[in-house]
Design a protein around this motif. Structure first.
Motif, PDB file in Angstrom:
ATOM      1  N   ASN A  47     -42.544  -1.266  28.201  1.00 23.11           N
ATOM      2  CA  ASN A  47     -43.939  -1.481  28.439  1.00 23.11           C
ATOM      3  C   ASN A  47     -43.920  -0.107  27.742  1.00 23.11           C
ATOM      4  N   LEU A  48     -44.924  -0.232  27.063  1.00 18.75           N
ATOM      5  CA  LEU A  48     -44.961   1.662  25.788  1.00 18.75           C
ATOM      6  C   LEU A  48     -46.348   1.254  26.380  1.00 18.75           C
ATOM      7  N   SER A  49     -47.414   1.772  27.025  1.00 14.38           N
ATOM      8  CA  SER A  49     -48.351   1.736  27.209  1.00 14.38           C
ATOM      9  C   SER A  49     -49.087   3.479  27.977  1.00 14.38           C
ATOM     10  N   GLY A  50     -47.721   4.431  27.564  1.00 22.51           N
ATOM     11  CA  GLY A  50     -47.876   5.404  28.494  1.00 22.51           C
ATOM     12  C   GLY A  50     -47.832   6.519  26.795  1.00 22.51           C
ATOM     13  N   THR A  51     -46.827   7.378  27.781  1.00 19.87           N
ATOM     14  CA  THR A  51     -46.484   8.139  26.612  1.00 19.87           C
ATOM     15  C   THR A  51     -44.768   7.788  26.452  1.00 19.87           C
ATOM     16  N   VAL A  52     -44.851   8.019  25.131  1.00 18.98           N
ATOM     17  CA  VAL A  52     -43.665   7.128  23.755  1.00 18.98           C
ATOM     18  C   VAL A  52     -43.444   8.707  23.351  1.00 18.98           C
ATOM     19  N   VAL A  53     -42.287   8.847  23.628  1.00 23.30           N
ATOM     20  CA  VAL A  53     -41.554  10.620  23.162  1.00 23.30           C
ATOM     21  C   VAL A  53     -40.402   9.874  21.708  1.00 23.30           C
ATOM     22  N   ALA A 106     -43.508  22.699  22.880  1.00 14.90           N
ATOM     23  CA  ALA A 106     -43.405  22.822  23.892  1.00 14.90           C
ATOM     24  C   ALA A 106     -43.486  21.178  23.948  1.00 14.90           C
ATOM     25  N   PRO A 107     -42.827  20.250  24.651  1.00 15.43           N
ATOM     26  CA  PRO A 107     -43.276  18.512  24.454  1.00 15.43           C
ATOM     27  C   PRO A 107     -44.317  18.050  25.454  1.00 15.43           C
ATOM     28  N   PRO A 108     -44.466  16.892  24.871  1.00 15.31           N
ATOM     29  CA  PRO A 108     -45.777  16.458  26.487  1.00 15.31           C
ATOM     30  C   PRO A 108     -45.211  16.705  27.895  1.00 15.31           C
ATOM     31  N   ASP A 109     -46.587  16.618  28.667  1.00 12.09           N
ATOM     32  CA  ASP A 109     -45.541  16.808  30.183  1.00 12.09           C
ATOM     33  C   ASP A 109     -45.222  16.123  30.480  1.00 12.09           C
ATOM     34  N   ARG A 110     -45.662  14.782  30.645  1.00 16.99           N
ATOM     35  CA  ARG A 110     -44.833  13.592  31.452  1.00 16.99           C
ATOM     36  C   ARG A 110     -44.868  12.620  30.207  1.00 16.99           C
ATOM     37  N   LEU A 125     -28.800  17.839  20.377  1.00 16.87           N
ATOM     38  CA  LEU A 125     -28.564  16.977  21.638  1.00 16.87           C
ATOM     39  C   LEU A 125     -28.829  17.773  23.135  1.00 16.87           C
ATOM     40  N   GLU A 126     -28.236  18.051  23.361  1.00 13.86           N
ATOM     41  CA  GLU A 126     -28.078  19.151  24.682  1.00 13.86           C
ATOM     42  C   GLU A 126     -29.149  19.598  25.099  1.00 13.86           C
ATOM     43  N   ASP A 127     -29.300  20.571  23.796  1.00 12.81           N
ATOM     44  CA  ASP A 127     -30.664  21.783  24.454  1.00 12.81           C
ATOM     45  C   ASP A 127     -32.169  20.672  24.261  1.00 12.81           C
ATOM     46  N   GLN A 128     -31.773  19.845  23.911  1.00 11.56           N
ATOM     47  CA  GLN A 128     -33.247  18.906  23.841  1.00 11.56           C
ATOM     48  C   GLN A 128     -33.234  17.893  24.679  1.00 11.56           C
ATOM     49  N   LEU A 129     -31.833  17.893  25.409  1.00  4.63           N
ATOM     50  CA  LEU A 129     -32.484  16.731  26.900  1.00  4.63           C
ATOM     51  C   LEU A 129     -32.696  18.079  28.024  1.00  4.63           C
ATOM     52  N   TYR A 130     -32.731  19.090  28.061  1.00  4.30           N
ATOM     53  CA  TYR A 130     -32.738  19.837  28.615  1.00  4.30           C
ATOM     54  C   TYR A 130     -33.972  20.197  28.885  1.00  4.30           C
ATOM     55  N   ARG A 131     -34.954  20.485  27.767  1.00  2.00           N
ATOM     56  CA  ARG A 131     -36.073  20.740  27.437  1.00  2.00           C
ATOM     57  C   ARG A 131     -37.718  19.473  28.294  1.00  2.00           C
ATOM     58  N   LEU A 132     -36.163  18.495  27.528  1.00  2.00           N
ATOM     59  CA  LEU A 132     -37.069  17.127  27.991  1.00  2.00           C
ATOM     60  C   LEU A 132     -36.779  16.352  29.368  1.00  2.00           C
ATOM     61  N   ALA A 133     -35.823  17.051  30.282  1.00  2.00           N
ATOM     62  CA  ALA A 133     -35.693  16.948  31.162  1.00  2.00           C
ATOM     63  C   ALA A 133     -36.464  16.689  32.718  1.00  2.00           C
ATOM     64  N   PRO A 134     -37.317  17.924  32.753  1.00  2.00           N
ATOM     65  CA  PRO A 134     -37.976  18.410  33.431  1.00  2.00           C
ATOM     66  C   PRO A 134     -39.968  17.373  33.392  1.00  2.00           C
ATOM     67  N   ARG A 135     -39.750  16.774  32.020  1.00  2.00           N
ATOM     68  CA  ARG A 135     -41.198  15.671  31.667  1.00  2.00           C
ATOM     69  C   ARG A 135     -40.724  14.783  32.338  1.00  2.00           C
ATOM     70  N   LEU A 136     -39.643  13.999  32.836  1.00  2.00           N
ATOM     71  CA  LEU A 136     -39.342  12.777  33.043  1.00  2.00           C
ATOM     72  C   LEU A 136     -39.439  13.160  34.306  1.00  2.00           C
ATOM     73  N   HIS A 137     -40.153  11.678  34.385  1.00  2.00           N
ATOM     74  CA  HIS A 137     -39.825  11.386  36.022  1.00  2.00           C
ATOM     75  C   HIS A 137     -39.000   9.572  36.354  1.00  2.00           C
ATOM     76  N   GLU A 138     -39.372   9.442  37.569  1.00  2.00           N
ATOM     77  CA  GLU A 138     -38.393   8.623  38.229  1.00  2.00           C
ATOM     78  C   GLU A 138     -38.571   7.077  37.596  1.00  2.00           C
ATOM     79  N   ASP A 139     -39.747   6.492  36.752  1.00  2.00           N
ATOM     80  CA  ASP A 139     -39.774   5.713  36.349  1.00  2.00           C
ATOM     81  C   ASP A 139     -39.747   5.717  34.443  1.00  2.00           C
ATOM     82  N   THR A 140     -39.280   6.711  34.348  1.00  2.00           N
ATOM     83  CA  THR A 140     -39.348   6.816  32.969  1.00  2.00           C
ATOM     84  C   THR A 140     -38.510   5.893  32.535  1.00  2.00           C
TER      85      THR A 140
END
Length: 384
Positions: A47-53, A106-110, A125-140
């Motif tokens: 499902n690609l209807s949400g915010t795709v990064v 700054a990456p998208p909020d969600r 990869l490590e740096d970017q995963l750290y930056r993006l992880a807080p923007r994920l939710h349980e259904d990401t």
């Protein structure tokens, strides 16, 4: 130009800058595999209807194919994003179909779908995963992609440690996918990037200065031996009105030029946004916050007006996006000659075996060895 065929259509793609002699494609089997997965060829469609990064899309193949879903591309590469713009135009996509961000934005909020092209640099990869992880939710939905040679146990360990439980797909055409399930209560610790380190005491005017290195930058946490030789053998700076640190990395060469003459105007240029962020942090911390310099994300000297530079200091890369080639160095040398004033100089450090002296003699009509050691050589060419 090469054509990527997908269920979403056929796309003529190129790298940047476009060169009909370029033997490398703007996409690979990992891009194909990821797009097939999203289209549900191997399982149900995503499902690609949400915010795709899309992180690390090298030449824009993924976001060009996904432009109908208005994805966000996050890239460290100026060249990669210029290729993305060209490929989107060629595909007839609207100018705002894809939101282009750098790795420092700054990456998208969600984030509802996170697609990761595994980069060459594990640190990036490590740096970017750290930056993006807080923007994920349980259904990401998190899907990574890379060639088998690019995905190692350490790669999977990063996904597991920073995002959550991780598994891989079977290999197809020597490519593999990575699937992670976000674990929101994961204790991942603090992002270890950027890092700082002091320069050694034997590199002239910058001895003991503290350097900031962002993830993914060449030798982000130490001084490489080629730059060490260069710093010990820099040309006189006094009286040079405009100096360019070309391919600046963390910016220590340009910093040395600035500290040598406070009247000198220094421009730092790199195609990596992480490198420019490093230079922008290193420079004021050592030259003082009042000292001004320019920082340009660009393809070599392409943004510098002709005949406006007195000295170019260059440690050119001998690879470009995994391809070992001297094409980037050749563009830097040509661009430097155009940007230099008559009597201006290009100083280059490189491995002996790369044979830069041959190219410089062909281009400038002259080249001399300013310094050398068993592995590296510092060359000087003058615009007559």
């Amino acid at each position: 130009m090469n054509r990527l065929t997908t269920l979403r259509g056929e796309f003529d793609l190129t790298r940047f800058p476009e060169d009909p002699r370029d033997p490398f494609r703007a996409w690979d089997a990992a891009d194909e595999y990821l797009l097939r997965h999203l289209d549900g060829i191997d399982a149900g469609p995503v499902n690609l209807s949400g915010t795709v990064v899309v992180l690390g899309d090298r030449w824009g193949a993924l976001v060009t194919a996904l432009a109908g879903h208005r994805p966000v591309q996050i890239s460290d590469s100026f060249l990669g994003q210029e290729a993305t713009r060209a490929n989107l135009r060629r595909a007839g996509a609207a100018e705002d179909a894809v939101r282009l961000l750098t790795t420092r934005d700054a990456p998208p909020d969600r984030i509802d779908v996170l697609l990761v092209r595994v980069p060459k640099s594990l640190a990036l990869l490590e740096d970017q995963l750290y930056r993006l992880a807080p923007r994920l939710h349980e259904d990401t939905v998190v899907v990574g992609a890379g060639m088998v040679t690019e995905i190692h146990t350490s790669t999977l360990a990063l996904f597991e440690r920073i995002l959550g439980p991780t598994r891989t797909s079977l290999a197809a055409k020597k490519a593999r996918l990575i699937f992670s399930t976000p674990a929101l209560r994961l204790s991942r610790g603090a992002n270890p990037w950027p890092r700082t380190y002091p320069l050694p005491d034997d590199v002239g005017i910058v001895s003991g200065r503290v350097v900031t290195g962002h993830a993914g930058v060449f030798c982000a946490d130490r001084l490489d031996i080629g730059t060490r030789l260069f710093l010990r053998n820099l040309p006189p700076i006094r009286g040079r009105e405009h100096v360019v640190d070309l391919g600046c990395g963390t910016g220590v060469i340009g910093l040395a030029a600035a500290l040598s003459d406070e009247e000198t105007r220094v421009t730092f240029i790199d195609e990596s946004h992480q490198a420019l962020a490093s230079a922008e942090a290193t420079f004021p911390a050592n030259a003082g916050p009042a000292r001004r310099a320019a920082f340009l994300a660009a393809d070599g000297m392409s943004s510098v007006p002709p005949g406006t530079v007195d000295l170019v200091l260059n440690n050119p890369p001998f690879h470009s996006h995994r391809a070992t080639t001297d094409a980037a160095a050749w563009r830097m040398f040509n661009g430097s000659r155009a940007a230099l004033r008559r009597g201006g100089e290009l100083w280059v450090v490189g491995n002996r075996h790369l044979g830069y002296h041959v190219k410089l003699r062909r281009l400038f009509g002259n080249c001399e060895v300013a310094a050398s050691d068993p592995r590296f050589v510092v060359l000087r060419a003058v615009k007559r």
